[in-house]
Design a protein around this motif. Structure first.
Motif, mmCIF file in Angstrom:
data_model
loop_
_atom_site.group_PDB
_atom_site.id
_atom_site.type_symbol
_atom_site.label_atom_id
_atom_site.label_comp_id
_atom_site.label_asym_id
_atom_site.label_seq_id
_atom_site.Cartn_x
_atom_site.Cartn_y
_atom_site.Cartn_z
ATOM 1 N N LEU A 21 3.400 0.534 2.728
ATOM 2 C CA LEU A 21 3.316 -0.456 3.901
ATOM 3 C C LEU A 21 2.899 -1.969 2.857
ATOM 4 O O LEU A 21 2.739 -1.990 2.422
ATOM 5 C CB LEU A 21 2.095 -0.091 4.696
ATOM 6 C CG LEU A 21 2.520 0.949 5.399
ATOM 7 C CD1 LEU A 21 0.993 0.596 7.229
ATOM 8 C CD2 LEU A 21 3.962 0.619 7.014
ATOM 9 N N ASN A 22 3.665 -2.783 3.647
ATOM 10 C CA ASN A 22 3.517 -4.231 3.179
ATOM 11 C C ASN A 22 2.936 -3.993 4.405
ATOM 12 O O ASN A 22 3.531 -5.438 5.559
ATOM 13 C CB ASN A 22 5.063 -5.037 3.460
ATOM 14 C CG ASN A 22 5.693 -4.334 2.261
ATOM 15 O OD1 ASN A 22 5.089 -4.460 0.902
ATOM 16 N ND2 ASN A 22 6.682 -4.291 1.830
ATOM 17 N N ILE A 26 1.209 -1.288 0.264
ATOM 18 C CA ILE A 26 -0.158 -0.151 0.057
ATOM 19 C C ILE A 26 0.739 0.990 0.339
ATOM 20 O O ILE A 26 2.089 1.213 0.970
ATOM 21 C CB ILE A 26 -1.048 -0.096 1.527
ATOM 22 C CG1 ILE A 26 -1.708 -0.808 0.761
ATOM 23 C CG2 ILE A 26 -1.801 1.192 1.641
ATOM 24 C CD1 ILE A 26 -2.575 -1.605 2.670
ATOM 25 N N LYS A 27 0.592 1.710 -0.954
ATOM 26 C CA LYS A 27 1.654 3.084 -1.479
ATOM 27 C C LYS A 27 0.655 4.611 -0.923
ATOM 28 O O LYS A 27 -0.273 3.956 -1.289
ATOM 29 C CB LYS A 27 1.809 3.279 -2.458
ATOM 30 C CG LYS A 27 3.449 2.263 -2.487
ATOM 31 C CD LYS A 27 3.816 2.739 -3.975
ATOM 32 C CE LYS A 27 4.642 0.768 -4.329
ATOM 33 N NZ LYS A 27 4.758 1.293 -5.493
ATOM 34 N N GLY A 28 1.162 5.905 -0.819
ATOM 35 C CA GLY A 28 0.676 7.085 -0.461
ATOM 36 C C GLY A 28 1.172 7.989 0.188
ATOM 37 O O GLY A 28 2.082 8.160 -0.185
ATOM 38 N N GLN A 29 0.335 9.247 -0.138
ATOM 39 C CA GLN A 29 1.404 10.119 0.853
ATOM 40 C C GLN A 29 0.022 11.249 1.983
ATOM 41 O O GLN A 29 -1.313 10.787 1.083
ATOM 42 C CB GLN A 29 1.294 11.632 -0.374
ATOM 43 C CG GLN A 29 1.614 12.346 0.080
ATOM 44 C CD GLN A 29 2.067 13.825 -1.123
ATOM 45 O OE1 GLN A 29 1.065 13.785 -1.882
ATOM 46 N NE2 GLN A 29 3.715 14.424 -0.933
ATOM 47 N N VAL A 30 0.857 11.328 2.542
ATOM 48 C CA VAL A 30 0.036 12.188 3.915
ATOM 49 C C VAL A 30 0.510 13.695 3.615
ATOM 50 O O VAL A 30 1.237 14.146 3.377
ATOM 51 C CB VAL A 30 0.640 11.529 5.114
ATOM 52 C CG1 VAL A 30 -0.128 12.156 6.340
ATOM 53 C CG2 VAL A 30 1.309 10.303 5.263
ATOM 54 N N ARG A 31 -0.687 13.936 3.426
ATOM 55 C CA ARG A 31 -1.552 15.803 3.670
ATOM 56 C C ARG A 31 -1.649 16.894 4.590
ATOM 57 O O ARG A 31 -2.226 15.596 4.487
ATOM 58 C CB ARG A 31 -1.483 15.841 1.698
ATOM 59 C CG ARG A 31 -0.685 15.286 0.385
ATOM 60 C CD ARG A 31 -1.795 16.047 -0.438
ATOM 61 N NE ARG A 31 -3.004 15.205 -0.294
ATOM 62 C CZ ARG A 31 -4.186 15.147 -1.454
ATOM 63 N NH1 ARG A 31 -3.320 15.104 -3.072
ATOM 64 N NH2 ARG A 31 -5.129 15.056 -1.682
#
Length: 105
Positions: A63-64, A26-31
């Motif tokens: 995260l894996n 799971i990939k992402g960005q916190v804004r």
């Protein structure tokens, strides 16, 4: 007595033996929800103490996890805690955190 680390290991083994041993990335960005600026050092976790990471200086994380329907949690001292249920692991997530309302009188 069973400590929390033993319980986490049992949880992971349960999913492994249930045939869900393939990790999902799971990939992402916190804004920041108001400005859209990246939030560095946000605590991102699936299982606290086991599957967790802090966002980098660009707010990015990866995260894996062992579930394609994971619920992720996002904590940061300056922002309200948020949880997010992942429905599509193929998309990059954009998590917008709201600033805490710290009003001191």
């Amino acid at each position: 007595f069973v400590n929390i680390h033993d319980m986490s290991a049992l949880f992971i083994c349960f999913f492994y033996f249930m045939g869900l041993n393939d990790a999902v990335v799971i990939k992402g960005q916190v804004r920041d929800a108001k400005t859209g600026s990246p939030v560095a050092k946000a605590h991102v976790y699936f299982i606290k103490g086991e599957i967790e990471q802090f966002s980098d200086s660009s707010g990015r994380f990866e995260l894996n996890v062992y579930s394609n329907k994971a619920i992720l949690y996002f904590d940061h001292p300056s922002y309200q805690r948020q949880q997010f249920q992942v429905l599509n692991t193929e998309e990059v997530l954009f998590i917008d955190l709201q600033k805490k309302n710290n009003t001191w009188k």
